[in-house]
Motif scaffolding. Structure first.
Motif, short mmCIF file in Angstrom:
data_model
loop_
_atom_site.label_atom_id
_atom_site.label_comp_id
_atom_site.label_asym_id
_atom_site.label_seq_id
_atom_site.Cartn_x
_atom_site.Cartn_y
_atom_site.Cartn_z
N GLN A 105 29.47 -30.95 -49.07
CA GLN A 105 28.68 -31.76 -48.14
C GLN A 105 28.23 -30.94 -46.93
O GLN A 105 27.08 -31.04 -46.51
N GLU A 106 29.13 -30.17 -46.37
CA GLU A 106 28.85 -29.46 -45.12
C GLU A 106 28.10 -28.14 -45.30
O GLU A 106 27.42 -27.69 -44.38
N ALA A 107 28.25 -27.51 -46.44
CA ALA A 107 27.64 -26.19 -46.66
C ALA A 107 27.13 -26.08 -48.09
O ALA A 107 27.67 -25.32 -48.90
N PRO A 108 26.07 -26.81 -48.41
CA PRO A 108 25.53 -26.74 -49.77
C PRO A 108 24.82 -25.40 -50.03
O PRO A 108 24.50 -24.68 -49.09
N PRO A 109 24.58 -25.08 -51.29
CA PRO A 109 23.86 -23.86 -51.62
C PRO A 109 22.45 -23.87 -51.02
O PRO A 109 21.90 -24.92 -50.70
N ASP A 141 28.99 -24.97 -53.68
CA ASP A 141 28.77 -24.86 -52.24
C ASP A 141 28.26 -23.46 -51.93
O ASP A 141 28.06 -22.64 -52.83
N ILE A 142 28.08 -23.19 -50.64
CA ILE A 142 27.56 -21.89 -50.22
C ILE A 142 28.51 -20.75 -50.59
O ILE A 142 28.08 -19.63 -50.84
N LEU A 146 28.02 -12.80 -46.34
CA LEU A 146 28.50 -13.36 -45.07
C LEU A 146 27.35 -14.01 -44.29
O LEU A 146 27.55 -15.06 -43.66
N ALA A 147 26.18 -13.41 -44.34
CA ALA A 147 25.02 -14.00 -43.67
C ALA A 147 24.65 -15.34 -44.30
O ALA A 147 24.29 -16.29 -43.58
N MET A 148 24.76 -15.44 -45.61
CA MET A 148 24.47 -16.71 -46.29
C MET A 148 25.40 -17.81 -45.78
O MET A 148 24.96 -18.92 -45.48
N VAL A 149 26.68 -17.50 -45.70
CA VAL A 149 27.66 -18.47 -45.21
C VAL A 149 27.32 -18.84 -43.77
O VAL A 149 27.34 -20.02 -43.40
N GLY A 150 26.97 -17.85 -42.97
CA GLY A 150 26.61 -18.09 -41.58
C GLY A 150 25.37 -18.96 -41.43
O GLY A 150 25.27 -19.75 -40.48
N LEU A 151 24.43 -18.83 -42.36
CA LEU A 151 23.23 -19.67 -42.32
C LEU A 151 23.56 -21.16 -42.43
O LEU A 151 22.80 -22.00 -41.96
N ARG A 152 24.67 -21.48 -43.01
CA ARG A 152 25.13 -22.87 -43.13
C ARG A 152 26.02 -23.28 -41.96
O ARG A 152 26.59 -24.35 -41.96
#
Length: 160
Positions: free
Chosen positions: A12-16, A79-80, A110-116
């Motif tokens: 819910q909080e960090a979808p792809p 998720d992400i 890591l940047a992808m995760v940060g984008l969320r």
């Protein structure tokens, strides 16, 4: 097997991430290429160009961020973290660059995760043997760590 509560929280909080248009897709490909160049400039390495880096990075980005065979990234990744781990796995396995593939893969993941908007509590020791990221990416390359385990490691260090 029942779904873990932590995983469903992040669905819910960090979808792809999915790219809906070609300009966004191509911009991200360029971001990966630029990140690689920055890693090579900052940390050094073999600046050998293979000549097919662009198309190979496009392939990795397409497999991770575009719909494929009627399945969106949200259909393929919980998720992400699953998506970021897949990206890292595909980039290090495809090895599009002469050097710096692991550094680039983990930097973009890591940047992808940060984008969320997710923050990670991860050791960033200059000593590689005490650095979680270094250990994880080395284990991913050697096959000692699966992309699912990398996603679980990232998810386990996440907080909003």
């Amino acid at each position: 097997m029942p779904e873990l509560p932590e995983r469903s929280k992040w669905q819910q909080e960090a979808p792809p991430i999915e790219f809906a248009n070609e300009p966004d897709f191509l911009a991200f490909v360029q971001t990966v290429l630029d990140a690689h160049m920055e890693e090579m400039t900052k940390h050094g390495g073999y600046a050998i160009e293979k000549g097919d880096e662009g198309p190979r990075v496009q392939s990795v980005v397409a497999s991770t961020f575009l719909s494929s065979f009627g399945q969106s990234p949200a259909d393929r990744f919980a998720d992400i973290f699953d998506q970021a781990a897949a990206f890292a796995y595909y980039l290090v396995r495809d090895h599009p660059f002469g050097d710096g593939n692991k550094r680039t893969a983990i930097r973009i993941a890591l940047a992808m995760v940060g984008l969320r908007g997710v923050k990670l509590n991860i050791s960033d020791s200059p000593n590689p043997w005490q650095n979680d990221l270094y250990q994880w990416i080395e284990a991913l390359v050697s096959g000692e760590l699966t992309q699912e385990a990398l996603a679980a490691n990232l998810r386990g260090r996440a907080h909003s």
